[in-house]
Design an enzyme around this catalytic site. Structure first.
Site, PDB file in Angstrom:
ATOM      1  N   CYS A 126       0.684  -1.140   0.080  1.00  0.00           N
ATOM      2  CA  CYS A 126      -0.077  -0.225   0.108  1.00  0.00           C
ATOM      3  C   CYS A 126       0.958   1.295   0.032  1.00  0.00           C
ATOM      4  CB  CYS A 126      -1.081   0.023   1.120  1.00  0.00           C
ATOM      5  SG  CYS A 126      -2.122  -1.461   1.285  1.00  0.00           S
ATOM      6  N   HIS A 268      -3.094   7.125   2.439  1.00  0.00           N
ATOM      7  CA  HIS A 268      -3.520   5.698   1.978  1.00  0.00           C
ATOM      8  C   HIS A 268      -5.082   5.573   2.642  1.00  0.00           C
ATOM      9  CE1 HIS A 268      -4.174   1.788   1.155  1.00  0.00           C
ATOM     10  NE2 HIS A 268      -3.863   1.246   2.342  1.00  0.00           N
ATOM     11  N   ASN A 298     -10.312   0.047   0.256  1.00  0.00           N
ATOM     12  CA  ASN A 298      -9.031   0.265   0.102  1.00  0.00           C
ATOM     13  C   ASN A 298      -8.226  -0.411  -1.227  1.00  0.00           C
ATOM     14  OD1 ASN A 298      -6.005  -0.303   0.584  1.00  0.00           O
ATOM     15  ND2 ASN A 298      -6.329  -1.051   2.820  1.00  0.00           N
TER      16      ASN A 298
END
Ligand code: UT7
Length: 403
Positions: A126, A268, A298
């Site tokens: 990520c 993020h 996500n």
């Protein structure tokens, strides 16, 4: 190699790495929390209150990490108003690459017709986009390249265990991209803090072909399955809240700034509770954080460039604003960076139209070139199958072709 003369601009001016183009692409298919609760034991109330996520996008059979990356890249090139041939480097940050190799970046390079660019994938889960932008900025500032394309692209839906309610509700598919370019105007990427704590490798992982973690059977004693995501959510949550503030504060102070100078943090998009907790401990109002995880979930390495693109489109970033990117996830790895925003120069209508047509031509020629090569290959294979003698002829022709 040409060396610039002493006194030439290359020697007298520092070089800065600016973001001059941005774009995103998400699949059309929307999966809501209610859709999920039809096949896994969960509900909208739990997901919204524990994560802030309401829906996510899921790739169709025809979409892949590379096709989403290509669309985001084409949009970023459009905003930057540059031609694919001007790119020197293409980086795709991804955990869901098309192949172990070749890199997804090479596939995108071919489809764009970016024939002067080097290409590679970045594996930092990520945080991959922040790592990728940092690599591109370093290469630009050292003057080894002029222009880079950095993409975060993911098809997380392909590595989820759709029976595991603690992970499958979190993730979505999508891609975001930025074009970066050298400039003598001060600004662009001002500071980066990249860190890793590999001791936490097993709290968030996807075992692949070379894994010592697998013994060949489908289900492993440690709960890890080949090409399926495993996550210890609460552990990752604790890690994320721990590193978020420290790395943002470090990047801001390395840039010679204070948190008051920062217009927007583009984090993020993992969990709204992580962002709220960071806002509280950094003593910043939550309105200074870009949040769009309610609509996309996500999207791993794609989440920051997607959020950035929407922030620009919503007018939340203006020229000379200081913004922060912060990523965290598998590795464990994390990274923060401060960017001084500089809007690209206004387009000259006629020139922009011409460039747009040349970009389309570049994409069409790249497709034709690819098809041509495959066609020649299949003709050669056909001749090779006819007879050994003809096969030798075909191989000879092949060699001549390559001359
Ligand atoms: O991009 C990489 C970075 N990733 C992250 O940052 C993810 C970080 N972690 C998280 O966001 C959170 O830990 C989760 C959202 C994954 C989980 O939230 P949580 O508040 O930490 O829940 P939990 O795992 O502690 O589970 C609490 C309860 C459990 O039930 P019991 O044992 O208390 O009866 C779970 O079984 O919630 C249950 N649960 C669910 N219930 C309904 C877990 N998932 C679900 C679900 N629906 N989807």
């Amino acid at each position: 190699m040409d060396t610039p003369n002493q006194g030439s601009p290359a020697y007298t001016h520092a070089t800065y790495a600016h973001i001059i183009g941005w774009g995103m692409a998400v699949p059309d298919k929307v999966m809501t929390n209610d859709d999920l609760s039809a096949f896994v034991d969960t509900n909208d109330e739990w997901i919204v209150s524990r994560t802030g996520i309401r829906e996510r996008r899921i790739a169709s059979e025809k979409e892949s990490t590379a096709t989403l990356a290509l669309k985001a890249a084409q949009r970023a090139l459009e905003v930057a108003d540059i031609l694919p041939i001007e790119l020197d480097m293409i980086i795709v940050a991804t955990s869901t690459a098309e192949y172990v190799f070749p890199s997804t970046a090479s596939i995108v390079q071919n489809w764009l017709g970016a024939s002067r660019a080097g290409a590679f994938d970045m594996s930092a889960a990520c945080s991959g986009f922040v790592y990728g932008v940092n690599m591109a900025a370093q290469a630009i500032r050292s003057r080894s390249i002029q222009t880079a394309l950095v993409i975060g692209s993911e098809t997380m839906s392909r590595i989820l265990d759709w029976q595991d309610r603690s992970t499958c509700i979190l993730f979505g598919d999508g891609a975001g991209a930025v074009v970066m370019r050298a400039s003598t105007v001060p600004g662009g990427v001002l500071s980066s803090v990249l860190r890793s704590d590999g001791a936490g490798w097993d709290v968030l992982c996807v075992p692949s072909v070379g894994s010592r973690d697998l013994d060949g059977s489908e289900i492993q004693p440690n709960g890890h399955t080949p090409f399926r995501m495993f996550m210890d959510g609460p552990e990752v949550f604790k890690f994320a809240t721990r590193v978020f503030n420290d790395s943002v504060s470090q990047a801001v102070s390395d840039a010679g700034l204070t948190l008051d100078d920062i217009k927007l943090i583009v984090p993020h998009q993992a969990n709204l509770r992580i962002i709220s907790s960071a806002a509280r401990s950094l003593k910043m109002d939550e309105s200074r954080f870009m949040v769009n995880l309610d609509r996309y979930g996500n999207t791993s390495a794609a989440s920051i460039p997607i959020a950035l693109t929407e922030a620009v489109q919503q007018g939340r970033i203006a020229e000379n604003d200081y913004i922060v990117f912060v990523g965290f996830g598998g590795g464990l790895a994390w990274g923060s960076m401060v960017v001084k925003w500089g809007a690209p120069k206004p387009k000259e209508e006629e020139r922009a139209l011409l460039k747009s047509q040349r970009r389309q031509l570049s994409y069409s020629l790249a497709t034709l070139r690819s098809r041509w090569r495959r066609w020649i290959k299949s003709i050669n294979e056909f001749f090779a199958r006819l007879s050994p003698a003809r096969g030798r002829m075909a191989r000879l022709r092949d060699r001549v072709d390559k001359l």
